[in-house]
Design a protein around this motif. Structure first.
Motif, short mmCIF file in Angstrom:
data_model
loop_
_atom_site.label_atom_id
_atom_site.label_comp_id
_atom_site.label_asym_id
_atom_site.label_seq_id
_atom_site.Cartn_x
_atom_site.Cartn_y
_atom_site.Cartn_z
N TYR A 106 -21.43 62.17 29.75
CA TYR A 106 -21.74 60.89 30.37
C TYR A 106 -22.97 60.23 29.73
CZ TYR A 106 -18.84 62.66 34.23
OH TYR A 106 -17.81 63.17 34.98
N VAL A 107 -22.96 58.92 29.72
CA VAL A 107 -24.19 58.14 29.57
C VAL A 107 -24.55 57.66 30.97
CG1 VAL A 107 -25.17 55.96 28.76
CG2 VAL A 107 -23.88 57.42 27.18
N VAL A 108 -25.75 58.00 31.41
CA VAL A 108 -26.19 57.62 32.75
C VAL A 108 -27.34 56.63 32.64
CG1 VAL A 108 -27.11 58.44 34.95
CG2 VAL A 108 -25.50 59.88 33.66
N LEU A 109 -27.11 55.44 33.17
CA LEU A 109 -28.11 54.38 33.14
C LEU A 109 -28.77 54.27 34.50
CD1 LEU A 109 -29.47 51.89 31.78
CD2 LEU A 109 -27.51 50.55 32.62
N GLY A 110 -30.09 54.44 34.52
CA GLY A 110 -30.84 54.29 35.75
C GLY A 110 -31.93 53.25 35.59
N GLU A 111 -32.72 53.11 36.64
CA GLU A 111 -33.85 52.17 36.60
C GLU A 111 -34.95 52.75 35.71
OE1 GLU A 111 -33.91 48.59 37.73
OE2 GLU A 111 -33.12 49.73 39.40
N THR A 112 -35.64 51.88 35.00
CA THR A 112 -36.81 52.29 34.24
C THR A 112 -37.72 51.10 34.02
OG1 THR A 112 -37.62 53.19 32.13
CG2 THR A 112 -35.55 51.99 32.08
N ARG A 113 -38.99 51.37 33.86
CA ARG A 113 -39.96 50.30 33.61
C ARG A 113 -40.16 50.07 32.13
NH1 ARG A 113 -43.79 53.69 37.49
NH2 ARG A 113 -42.72 55.22 36.19
N THR A 114 -39.49 50.91 31.30
CA THR A 114 -39.70 50.81 29.84
C THR A 114 -38.38 50.92 29.10
OG1 THR A 114 -40.14 53.20 29.78
CG2 THR A 114 -42.06 51.73 29.94
N TYR A 115 -37.43 50.04 29.39
CA TYR A 115 -36.18 50.02 28.63
C TYR A 115 -36.52 49.83 27.15
CZ TYR A 115 -33.49 49.45 32.97
OH TYR A 115 -32.92 49.63 34.20
N SER A 116 -35.95 50.67 26.29
CA SER A 116 -36.21 50.54 24.86
C SER A 116 -34.93 50.18 24.12
CB SER A 116 -36.78 51.85 24.30
OG SER A 116 -35.77 52.82 24.15
N PHE A 117 -35.07 49.39 23.07
CA PHE A 117 -33.92 49.01 22.26
C PHE A 117 -33.28 50.25 21.65
CE2 PHE A 117 -31.89 47.51 18.33
CZ PHE A 117 -31.09 46.49 18.84
N GLU A 118 -34.10 51.22 21.29
CA GLU A 118 -33.59 52.45 20.68
C GLU A 118 -32.69 53.22 21.64
OE1 GLU A 118 -35.26 56.62 18.67
OE2 GLU A 118 -36.66 55.10 19.41
N SER A 119 -33.13 53.38 22.89
CA SER A 119 -32.32 54.14 23.85
C SER A 119 -31.05 53.39 24.24
CB SER A 119 -33.15 54.49 25.10
OG SER A 119 -33.54 53.31 25.79
N ILE A 120 -31.14 52.07 24.34
CA ILE A 120 -29.96 51.28 24.67
C ILE A 120 -28.94 51.35 23.53
CG2 ILE A 120 -29.12 48.92 25.07
CD1 ILE A 120 -31.77 48.44 26.60
N THR A 121 -29.44 51.28 22.30
CA THR A 121 -28.55 51.40 21.14
C THR A 121 -27.87 52.76 21.11
OG1 THR A 121 -29.94 49.89 19.86
CG2 THR A 121 -28.46 51.33 18.62
N LYS A 122 -28.63 53.81 21.41
CA LYS A 122 -28.05 55.16 21.45
C LYS A 122 -26.97 55.24 22.53
CE LYS A 122 -29.01 58.53 19.64
NZ LYS A 122 -28.38 59.26 18.51
N ALA A 123 -27.24 54.64 23.70
CA ALA A 123 -26.25 54.65 24.78
C ALA A 123 -24.97 53.94 24.34
CB ALA A 123 -26.84 53.97 26.01
N ILE A 124 -25.10 52.80 23.68
CA ILE A 124 -23.94 52.05 23.21
C ILE A 124 -23.11 52.89 22.24
CG2 ILE A 124 -23.26 50.09 21.75
CD1 ILE A 124 -25.64 48.56 23.07
N ARG A 125 -23.76 53.55 21.32
CA ARG A 125 -23.04 54.34 20.32
C ARG A 125 -22.35 55.55 20.94
NH1 ARG A 125 -27.83 53.83 15.70
NH2 ARG A 125 -27.33 51.66 15.11
N LEU A 126 -22.98 56.17 21.93
CA LEU A 126 -22.38 57.32 22.60
C LEU A 126 -21.16 56.90 23.42
CD1 LEU A 126 -25.60 59.23 23.67
CD2 LEU A 126 -23.95 59.95 21.94
N ILE A 127 -21.26 55.75 24.09
CA ILE A 127 -20.11 55.24 24.85
C ILE A 127 -18.97 54.89 23.90
CG2 ILE A 127 -19.30 53.34 26.32
CD1 ILE A 127 -22.18 53.37 27.55
N ASP A 128 -19.30 54.27 22.77
CA ASP A 128 -18.28 53.99 21.76
C ASP A 128 -17.60 55.27 21.28
OD1 ASP A 128 -18.46 51.23 21.69
OD2 ASP A 128 -19.94 51.18 20.06
N ALA A 129 -18.36 56.36 21.26
CA ALA A 129 -17.83 57.64 20.78
C ALA A 129 -17.06 58.40 21.86
CB ALA A 129 -18.97 58.51 20.25
N GLY A 130 -17.04 57.87 23.10
CA GLY A 130 -16.23 58.51 24.13
C GLY A 130 -16.94 58.96 25.38
#
Length: 271
Positions: free
Chosen positions: A118-142
């Motif tokens: 799973y990719v689990v998205l929760g609340e955070t005060r420091t959303y980073s472009f790097e972590s969001i990009t990683k999440a996108i790529r992992l979801i694309d991968a299944g």
């Protein structure tokens, strides 16, 4: 029609009901005291997944509210419980903070960037472009996409902040995959809270300040609901919704007498 059962258990939202930012709402301390003195089972619910129950207990204590750690139920805890039921001992890549990662660790999940379940998205005060990009790529991968709640914004002393729903929309636009939201308004969060305190929907009331999350999720879980007017929803907005709470009151102070008397809560009515 069946006669409503006496109210034995209480679920209540936190922000807008018990506290506003860093201040307790008048009557909140009396409400918690009344619950404890009457021996009522209760949980304080929040869609905020940043903090652990221990963190939130400390925050509430600072406002003068003494809520036991075990009486706090967050969207992070509900999400962790859902994933543990769906895929015991699974793995996740988390975009979030300690509230989410701690909850997942406690149900036996492994945090990883390598082929997570799973990719689990929760609340955070420091959303980073790097972590969001990683999440996108992992979801694309299944990887399956889970989010703690659909709230698109939240308050802060400086003004509005983007919340989980906004970041989820960004990830969905990039991947074409919508997340499964566990927190309110999903009645799953209500059901998990009921199970937590061994409560029955017919004898439990949900208190909230939002018609579109607290009230609707309570209704869909079979609970009676009370809307307080100290948060998001104004009195003049209530009638616009196709569903109605059991009762509308000015604040949590108006609910204290209902706690001390073990009797049915009927409606609809407006105090």
């Amino acid at each position: 029609m069946t006669t409503p059962k006496p109210v034995e258990c209480w679920l209540t939202d936190m922000d807008g009901v018990l506290v506003h930012e860093e201040n307790a709402i008048p009557g909140a301390a009396d409400f918690i005291t009344a619950l404890q003195e009457a021996g009522r089972r209760f949980l304080v619910l929040t869609n905020n997944s940043i903090f652990t129950p221990r963190d939130l207990r400390a925050r509430l204590l600072a406002t003068g509210l003494d809520v036991p750690e075990e009486a706090i139920w967050t969207s992070a805890l509900a999400t962790a419980q859902f994933l543990a039921d769906q895929r015991p001992g699974g793995s996740a890549f988390v975009v979030g903070e300690a509230g989410m990662t701690t909850a997942l660790h406690e149900v036996g999940y492994t945090m990883t960037e390598r082929d997570p379940d799973y990719v689990v998205l929760g609340e955070t005060r420091t959303y980073s472009f790097e972590s969001i990009t990683k999440a996108i790529r992992l979801i694309d991968a299944g990887a399956r996409f889970i989010a703690t709640n659909p709230d698109v914004s939240g308050p802060s002393p400086q003004g509005t902040l983007p919340a989980t729903g906004s970041v989820a929309a960004l990830i969905s636009a990039a991947t074409g995959h919508q997340p499964y939201y566990v927190g309110k308004p999903n009645p799953l969060m209500m059901r998990s809270a009921l199970n937590r305190i061994d409560a029955h929907s017919e004898s439990t009331v949900m208190i909230g300040d939002r018609m579109d999350t607290d009230v609707v999720s309570g209704l869909e879980a079979g609970l009676r609901t009370i809307l307080v007017l100290t948060g998001s929803t104004r009195r003049d907005q209530v009638q616009r919704f196709p569903y109605q709470p059991t009762r509308v009151v000015d604040s949590i102070a108006d609910i204290v007498p209902l706690v001390t008397e073990l009797r049915p809560l009927t409606g609809p009515s407006s105090d």
